[in-house]
Enzyme design. Structure first.
Site, PDB file in Angstrom:
ATOM      1  N   ASP A 101       0.773  -1.017   0.188  1.00  0.00           N
ATOM      2  CA  ASP A 101       0.102   0.048  -0.016  1.00  0.00           C
ATOM      3  C   ASP A 101       0.925   1.023  -0.104  1.00  0.00           C
ATOM      4  OD1 ASP A 101      -2.643   1.291   0.233  1.00  0.00           O
ATOM      5  OD2 ASP A 101      -2.044   1.953   2.074  1.00  0.00           O
ATOM      6  N   HIS A 147      -6.786   6.418   2.614  1.00  0.00           N
ATOM      7  CA  HIS A 147      -6.819   7.462   1.435  1.00  0.00           C
ATOM      8  C   HIS A 147      -5.907   7.654   0.820  1.00  0.00           C
ATOM      9  CE1 HIS A 147     -10.968   7.956   3.347  1.00  0.00           C
ATOM     10  NE2 HIS A 147     -10.341   7.788   4.454  1.00  0.00           N
ATOM     11  N   ARG A 148      -4.669   6.721   0.704  1.00  0.00           N
ATOM     12  CA  ARG A 148      -3.760   6.857   0.114  1.00  0.00           C
ATOM     13  C   ARG A 148      -4.054   7.018  -1.364  1.00  0.00           C
ATOM     14  NH1 ARG A 148      -0.198   3.698   3.318  1.00  0.00           N
ATOM     15  NH2 ARG A 148       0.950   5.106   4.861  1.00  0.00           N
ATOM     16  N   ALA A 149      -4.876   5.812  -1.723  1.00  0.00           N
ATOM     17  CA  ALA A 149      -5.259   5.766  -3.221  1.00  0.00           C
ATOM     18  C   ALA A 149      -5.631   6.912  -4.022  1.00  0.00           C
ATOM     19  CB  ALA A 149      -6.147   4.467  -3.168  1.00  0.00           C
TER      20      ALA A 149
END
Lengths: 632, 340
Positions: free
Chosen positions: A161, A242-244
């Site tokens: 991730d 919420h990195r994506a």
């Protein structure tokens, strides 16, 4: 060395996805770096190393696998400390990587602690050093580029991730393209400098395109509808955190920039999703047979409908089996394990020998053998790897201040510890070392545990293709063991006796062959099997006290013959199970009893052994076999 | 009485192994050779003998890595720095050596480490080169490579593939050329090496003891003659040795001129696709081996016969790509692909 003679980026044939992903991270450092997975010999490293000539700011810093922790994060400056007695900071690789690309080849072989430290620094843009009596922080803004061969081991979902982008490198399947690859490699080998000249113009143009795109990215504004689109993509892909979204927008900006635009189009987002989502998509379905599929450039011309419908996702990364649910292929075999719905059908009297195939579509199972009670001696070791301070073997990874005698001196750390006090100590040598300076090496050995498989090969196991699933489960465990450099041994019991099919060996290949050829048939001498296992474990302990062995018993528990042909199979088995439990060895019982009327002997045995207990069904649903030692 | 190296040409049989070694010294970019087989099959004798066969080469005087003064692309930091300042590099003549890496070798000895003595005496950091430094421009021989610690194999093959050894450990940060012919041996019964590592070896051969009684007798005879009077034994083979040495030199000179037709390249490509090998190392090694074979035969064009022969050396160990897979080379597929 040989600078400027790297194989030119533009001269690499094919691999459009890998190239695009690399251009994205070159263009936009905020896109979160990239992880490239692929089989060996697919120009992964060649492309990454060739990026140096395309980047404006100083190129690539490479982190070799042999790097010790002090060299990665920085350490006390030895020379300064000796000459001036000052504790100055000597920067490490992370300092050198500031503002550049940091490349880790075979990133899945890097120690987890080091990798996490690096990824933390990448996240924060700052490297915090608290070691060897110095406290220091410096800027460390770098773009992470990793390559790995999934066959060599996996990264955890959490680690995956952290990478903004993910891309698979495949082999070329077009004969003309392959021929062109050979042609170019031969020309390069003959004269690297002349070859580079040949490609100089292409390289220059590419570098210019990247530079222009960089400038455009600075100006690109993201409006609300685009943000919404990004959020939609990510929520439909079921991403954690919420990195994506952020990576998606940054990657899309780079894609727009590379296309010469300073505004985003929905197609940019679509394309970005091909790189940003695959490794963080948590989905219900994932075809994941052990062999990687033939794949070259599946995403060459992205179809808008490809994304982000969860059934049409790009294939999940092959390197994340821990994340995946059982494969859909298993559905065909489901009947073999869902026997509980069927009327009882066991055939203990079956005296015919049969040899079941290995079910190679059995969902991958990972052995999680991080035994909690060992944490303190294993501190600083990688996944299922042993740190043994009494043996001077393995890779030197860090040092510590020993409480007792020093058996394996870490000279570098010792020198650094002594350095600041030299002006007050005097002596004949440049450095005067006191006992309090001595530091011990912490070594990591990648060789893992010893797994002793004790397999029930009686006739009852052969019923209803049960053995096929059992072999599939063991095969899957063996694959995991292979990746983690474990040792394995195998005992099978059937008819009247137990046989050591394979004495403990590193050759998991041999174990696989034994498994393949293992026939089923006859009675279930469970007690004999356990007796033999106990003997093996004792021998192992005599050989090497430090070795961590795990016993994996696979049986349906239908013991119908005792020790030395005695009558009371179950009682003998329970007695031996208790003995094994007392010996303190870590055990796992995999219960294959799937008949409607369960006798539950395997469960009792597990209880006596203090073993973790799984049913075959659970094993096919759960991808991780946690070998936690229960209290006896 | 002084004993010398057993002459290469006096080795009975083992033609594939000998050929693989010869091809690698002609063209070190082939990527080394893995010799599989039981003990006592002249593996290490052959490796030592091939080094002895080669004529001396030029090396920079006093350089720890024996840099080639005529190869500016692969100089070490020190030599490169001196060249940059316009200094002429004095050279001397050295012979190719066989550097051995014992199974018990630790990583610091392999890649190099902090020079402890220097640090204690002078309070300065200095790099102490390891085995990979010694191996530069030599043959690196690893007996029983399958028993070597995995992490040592990792760094070894990494250096072999890159031609550079990068060290970041124990306070030293250093990088130096490490271009060598890697020769590994293994007895498959004692455990395998990972397929991904197999792929890094250019060629592989399987050796077995001679079965023909007459050949076995010849092996014993020669060995006894060698031990009794090495000088006389060496004399017997002198002309053959010199001839082979010359042939290797001729092949090295011819190598850059050897061409390949487009038809041959696409033949190799189709073969690789048909066999479903991982990545592209198989094709590349196959074609390079064929070119080297042509050079050895004194031809300026590689042909399908060269490919067929090269396939025996470059393909078998690449057939088993994943753990647990049976790795037999399908010769009918090879023949079919070569027929077109």
């Amino acid at each position: 060395m040989g600078k400027g003679t790297a194989f030119p980026f533009a001269a690499v044939v094919g691999q459009p996805d890998v190239k695009e992903a690399l251009l994205i991270v070159l263009t936009n450092p905020h896109a979160g770096g990239v992880l490239i997975a692929g089989e060996s010999g697919t120009a992964k490293s060649v492309l990454v190393r060739a990026m140096a000539e395309l980047s404006a700011d100083g190129g690539i810093v490479e982190l070799p696998l042999n790097a010790t922790e002090d060299m990665v994060f920085g350490h006390i400056d030895l020379e300064q400390a000796v000459t001036s007695g000052k504790k100055a900071f000597s920067p490490g690789i992370l300092a050198r990587a500031d503002g550049r690309l940091l490349y880790v080849d075979e990133i899945n072989l890097l120690r987890r602690e080091v990798l996490n430290g690096i990824l933390d620094a990448a996240d924060r843009g700052v490297n915090l050093v608290e070691r060897e009596g110095i406290s220091f922080r410096h800027e460390s803004r770098f773009t992470m580029v990793g390559t790995m061969n999934p066959a060599e081991g996996v990264l955890t979902p959490a680690t995956l991730d952290r990478f903004g982008l993910f891309v698979m490198a495949g082999r070329e399947t077009d004969a003309e393209a392959r021929a062109e690859i050979m042609r170019r490699v031969l020309a390069y080998d003959r004269d690297p400098l002349a070859f580079a000249v040949l490609w100089r113009e292409d390289t220059r143009q590419l570098a210019e395109r990247v530079a222009q795109a960089r400038a455009l990215v600075e100006k690109t504004a993201v409006d609300a509808p685009m943000m919404q689109l990004a959020a939609q993509y990510c929520s439909r892909a079921n991403c954690a955190g919420h990195r994506a979204e952020l990576y998606l927008l940054e990657a899309a900006k780079a894609i727009a920039g590379l296309a010469g635009r300073d505004y985003l189009l929905p197609t940019d987002m679509e394309r970005a999703a091909c790189f940003v989502l695959p490794h963080r998509t948590r989905q219900m379905q994932s075809p994941l047979p052990p062999p990687p599929p033939e794949q070259s450039d599946p995403d060459d011309s992205p179809n808008p409908s490809d994304q982000p419908d969860s059934t049409e996702q790009p294939p999940p990364p092959q390197n994340a089996p821990t994340e995946s649910e059982p494969s859909s292929d298993d559905a065909d075999d489901g009947e073999n394990r869902d026997d509980s719905q069927q009327p009882p059908q066991s055939d203990p009297s079956d005296d015919q020998d049969r040899t079941a195939e290995i079910d190679r579509n059995f969902s991958p199972v990972n052995l999680d053998a991080s035994l909690p009670q060992d944490r303190f001696i294993r501190r600083g070791s990688g996944k299922r790897s042993l740190t043994r301070t009494d043996l001077k073997q393995g890779r030197y990874v860090r040092s510590f201040l020993p409480s007792g005698d020093v058996t394996d001196l870490a000279f570098d750390a010792t020198l650094r510890a002594a350095a600041p006090y030299q002006s007050s100590r005097g002596g004949d040598c440049a450095i005067n070392i006191l006992k309090s300076d001595l530091r011990q090496k912490v070594r990591e050995k990648r060789i893992g545990n010893t797994f002793l498989f004790v397999v029930d090969a009686s006739g009852s196991m052969g019923a209803r293709e049960r053995m096929r699933a059992v072999k599939g489960a063991i095969y899957s465990l063996l694959q995991d063991a292979y990746q983690k450099r474990d040792q394995v041994g195998m005992i099978a019991f059937r008819r009247n006796s137990a046989e050591v099919l394979l004495p403990v060996t590193r050759s998991i290949d041999l174990a696989q062959k034994c498994l393949q050829q293992l026939p089923t048939g006859g009675k279930t001498p469970l007690a004999e099997g356990l007796d033999s296992a106990l003997g093996q474990i004792r021998t192992l302990r005599q050989k090497d006290k430090a070795v961590q062995s795990v016993l994996l018993l696979v049986t349906d528990g239908r013991a119908n013959i005792g020790l030395d042909g005695g009558a009371d199979g179950v009682a003998d088995a329970l007695r031996l199970a208790e003995k094994i439990g007392e010996s303190g060895v870590t055990c796992v019982v995999i219960d294959t009893e799937t008949d409607f009327i369960k006798l539950g002997v395997a469960r009792d045995i597990a209880a006596r052994m203090g073993a973790a207990y799984y049913t075959l069904k659970e094993l096919s649903d759960n991808t991780i076999l946690r070998i936690a030692k229960n209290a006896v | 009485m002084r004993t010398g190296v057993y002459p290469f040409t006096a080795i009975v049989g083992q033609e594939e192994m000998k050929q693989a070694l010869i091809l690698n010294v002609i063209n070190p970019s082939l990527g080394g050779v893995l010799i599989k087989g039981e003990k006592g099959t002249a593996k290490s004798t052959a490796v030592r003998a091939i080094a002895d066969l080669l004529p001396a080469m030029r090396a920079v005087q006093g350089c720890r890595f024996r840099c080639d003064p005529e190869d500016p692309a692969h100089l070490c930091e020190d030599c490169a720095g001196r060249t940059k300042q316009g200094e002429a590099l004095p050279d001397l003549s050295v012979r190719m050596k066989v550097v051995e890496l014992p199974v018990s070798a630790t990583e610091d000895r392999v890649v190099g480490t902090l020079d402890i003595e220097h640090a204690i005496k002078f309070g300065e950091k200095k790099f102490e080169p390891g085995i990979l430094a010694q191996a530069n421009r030599n043959i690196l021989y690893v007996d029983e490579i399958n028993l070597l610690d995995d992490h040592v194999v990792d760094v070894l093959l990494d250096a072999a593939a890159m031609g550079v050894n990068t060290v970041e450990r124990e306070g030293v940060s250093y990088s130096h050329p490490a271009r060598f012919v890697l020769v590994g041996t293994m007895n498959p019964e004692e455990g395998d090496i990972r397929p991904q590592l197999l792929d890094r070896f250019g060629l592989s051969v399987t050796v077995t003891g001679e079965h023909e009684p007459a050949q076995r007798v010849e092996v014993i005879k020669r060995r006894m003659a060698y031990e009794q009077d090495w000088a006389a034994f060496a004399d017997t083979y002198r002309s053959g040795q010199e001839e082979l040495g010359q042939a290797i030199l001729r092949a090295r000179r011819l190598l850059p001129q050897v061409g390949v037709s487009d038809a041959l390249l696409s033949m190799v490509a189709k073969l690789a696709i048909q066999l479903g090998v991982d990545g592209h190392r198989a094709d590349i090694t196959l074609i390079k081996t064929a070119i080297t074979l042509a050079a050895l035969a004194g031809r300026e064009q590689a042909g399908s016969a060269d490919i067929r022969q090269a396939a025996r050396l470059a393909l078998p160990h690449r057939m088993r790509r994943r753990p647990f897979e049976e790795g037999a080379l399908d010769w009918t597929a090879v023949e079919a692909a070569l027929q077109d």
